[in-house]
Design a protein around this motif. Sequence first.
Motif, PDB file in Angstrom:
ATOM      1  N   LEU A  93       0.824  -1.211   0.000  1.00 44.76           N
ATOM      2  CA  LEU A  93       0.000   0.000   0.000  1.00 44.76           C
ATOM      3  C   LEU A  93       0.855   1.256   0.000  1.00 44.76           C
ATOM      4  O   LEU A  93       0.629   2.194  -0.770  1.00 44.76           O
ATOM      5  CB  LEU A  93      -0.917  -0.002   1.229  1.00 44.76           C
ATOM      6  N   LEU A  94       1.855   1.274   0.872  1.00 37.11           N
ATOM      7  CA  LEU A  94       2.713   2.447   0.975  1.00 37.11           C
ATOM      8  C   LEU A  94       3.571   2.628  -0.281  1.00 37.11           C
ATOM      9  O   LEU A  94       3.763   3.752  -0.759  1.00 37.11           O
ATOM     10  CB  LEU A  94       3.613   2.327   2.207  1.00 37.11           C
ATOM     11  N   LEU A  95       4.071   1.520  -0.809  1.00 33.84           N
ATOM     12  CA  LEU A  95       4.886   1.592  -2.009  1.00 33.84           C
ATOM     13  C   LEU A  95       4.058   2.064  -3.210  1.00 33.84           C
ATOM     14  O   LEU A  95       4.509   2.868  -4.026  1.00 33.84           O
ATOM     15  CB  LEU A  95       5.504   0.229  -2.304  1.00 33.84           C
ATOM     16  N   GLU A  96       2.822   1.576  -3.291  1.00 37.96           N
ATOM     17  CA  GLU A  96       1.942   1.983  -4.384  1.00 37.96           C
ATOM     18  C   GLU A  96       1.739   3.492  -4.397  1.00 37.96           C
ATOM     19  O   GLU A  96       1.875   4.145  -5.435  1.00 37.96           O
ATOM     20  CB  GLU A  96       0.580   1.288  -4.248  1.00 37.96           C
ATOM     21  N   GLN A  97       1.430   4.071  -3.227  1.00 41.46           N
ATOM     22  CA  GLN A  97       1.155   5.515  -3.204  1.00 41.46           C
ATOM     23  C   GLN A  97       2.408   6.326  -3.515  1.00 41.46           C
ATOM     24  O   GLN A  97       2.340   7.380  -4.135  1.00 41.46           O
ATOM     25  CB  GLN A  97       0.509   5.939  -1.878  1.00 41.46           C
ATOM     26  N   ASN A  98       3.580   5.820  -3.132  1.00 43.09           N
ATOM     27  CA  ASN A  98       4.833   6.521  -3.462  1.00 43.09           C
ATOM     28  C   ASN A  98       5.098   6.498  -4.970  1.00 43.09           C
ATOM     29  O   ASN A  98       5.532   7.497  -5.554  1.00 43.09           O
ATOM     30  CB  ASN A  98       6.010   5.890  -2.713  1.00 43.09           C
ATOM     31  N   LEU A  99       4.846   5.346  -5.598  1.00 47.30           N
ATOM     32  CA  LEU A  99       5.084   5.226  -7.041  1.00 47.30           C
ATOM     33  C   LEU A  99       4.080   6.058  -7.839  1.00 47.30           C
ATOM     34  O   LEU A  99       4.430   6.680  -8.848  1.00 47.30           O
ATOM     35  CB  LEU A  99       5.004   3.752  -7.462  1.00 47.30           C
ATOM     36  N   ILE A 100       2.839   6.073  -7.383  1.00 44.88           N
ATOM     37  CA  ILE A 100       1.823   6.879  -8.056  1.00 44.88           C
ATOM     38  C   ILE A 100       2.194   8.354  -7.985  1.00 44.88           C
ATOM     39  O   ILE A 100       2.101   9.100  -8.964  1.00 44.88           O
ATOM     40  CB  ILE A 100       0.436   6.644  -7.427  1.00 44.88           C
ATOM     41  N   LYS A 101       2.645   8.765  -6.804  1.00 48.90           N
ATOM     42  CA  LYS A 101       3.030  10.163  -6.622  1.00 48.90           C
ATOM     43  C   LYS A 101       4.234  10.526  -7.490  1.00 48.90           C
ATOM     44  O   LYS A 101       4.322  11.626  -8.047  1.00 48.90           O
ATOM     45  CB  LYS A 101       3.341  10.408  -5.150  1.00 48.90           C
ATOM     46  N   GLU A 102       5.172   9.590  -7.634  1.00 49.12           N
ATOM     47  CA  GLU A 102       6.393   9.852  -8.401  1.00 49.12           C
ATOM     48  C   GLU A 102       6.144   9.884  -9.900  1.00 49.12           C
ATOM     49  O   GLU A 102       6.645  10.760 -10.611  1.00 49.12           O
ATOM     50  CB  GLU A 102       7.439   8.785  -8.072  1.00 49.12           C
ATOM     51  N   TYR A 103       5.355   8.910 -10.405  1.00 48.02           N
ATOM     52  CA  TYR A 103       5.230   8.763 -11.850  1.00 48.02           C
ATOM     53  C   TYR A 103       3.948   9.360 -12.443  1.00 48.02           C
ATOM     54  O   TYR A 103       3.865   9.564 -13.647  1.00 48.02           O
ATOM     55  CB  TYR A 103       5.316   7.281 -12.234  1.00 48.02           C
ATOM     56  N   ARG A 104       2.938   9.598 -11.606  1.00 45.54           N
ATOM     57  CA  ARG A 104       1.666  10.158 -12.089  1.00 45.54           C
ATOM     58  C   ARG A 104       1.126   9.400 -13.307  1.00 45.54           C
ATOM     59  O   ARG A 104       0.896   9.994 -14.381  1.00 45.54           O
ATOM     60  CB  ARG A 104       1.848  11.633 -12.454  1.00 45.54           C
ATOM     61  N   PRO A 105       0.903   8.099 -13.206  1.00 35.85           N
ATOM     62  CA  PRO A 105       0.421   7.332 -14.357  1.00 35.85           C
ATOM     63  C   PRO A 105      -0.948   7.838 -14.811  1.00 35.85           C
ATOM     64  O   PRO A 105      -1.800   8.173 -13.988  1.00 35.85           O
ATOM     65  CB  PRO A 105       0.310   5.900 -13.799  1.00 35.85           C
ATOM     66  N   PRO A 106      -1.175   7.908 -16.114  1.00 36.29           N
ATOM     67  CA  PRO A 106      -2.424   8.481 -16.639  1.00 36.29           C
ATOM     68  C   PRO A 106      -3.682   7.739 -16.226  1.00 36.29           C
ATOM     69  O   PRO A 106      -4.749   8.343 -16.134  1.00 36.29           O
ATOM     70  CB  PRO A 106      -2.226   8.433 -18.162  1.00 36.29           C
TER      71      PRO A 106
END
Length: 270
Positions: A93-106
């Motif tokens: 969960l924590l890793l997912e939100q960090n990656l989403i914040k970093e990469y901003r996938p469409p």
Amino acid sequence: MGADNSKNTVEVESKDDRKARLKHLIKRLPNLPGVYKMLGKNGDILYVGKAKSLKSRVNSYFAKTIDHPKTRALVARIHNIETIITRSETEALLLEQNLIKEYRPPYNVLLRDDKSYLYVFISADKPYPRLAYGRGKGNHQKGRFFGPFPSAHAAKETLVLMQKMFQMRQCTNTFFKQRKRPCLEYQIKRCRAPCVGLVSPEEYLEDVNNTIRFLKGDSSDIHSALIEKMEGAAEALDFEKAVFYRDQLSMLREVQARQAVYTVQGEADV
């Protein structure tokens, strides 16, 4: 004699070949918690998600019963899938939100509207800030925000973890000001009862700083600081405080061991 154009021919993967390749890739995914990244033709990240079981979750995207237009559009653009295995769902969960914040996938469309996502925040109240969560940065009092988190479950789980480790208050300011004696949170060791002065502003500030460090991923610094505090308290014969720091240290070590992230090399390769 005709020219040989074979070297200039670019092999284009058919739709059926792509599906077969992805199906083969999915079969090799483990039934373990982790994070998956859906990649486009040029390696661009289209979507990031988390799962209790990577194999089951990723496979669900290719089910024939998928009706949602956004999901169908996403699946049509997927050319590769990368995964990161974690040792717990919390870490996923924590890793997912960090990656989403970093990469901003469409295709993580909720991120485009901060009001739709959950943040953990530490209020600016002095001398005893509050730890809480809510939707959108603009809907809360001033303070420091961490996130966004992909679900209420993720945010709540993080708060419980913080409560157990650093015992910051989570009550509202109204409740806090009205207290004459410690509440249940103090009895179950999830708050140090700043409402009735059972912890000094200086000691509470240490808990606040440790919470911030942990949310930022700086747990190694906390580890060193807690050892120093524990040893100092023991030397001063303040054994109650030494036990407090020891318990925090023990909990931190447990969390670090449970949430260590590792990547399985080649797991998503075809």
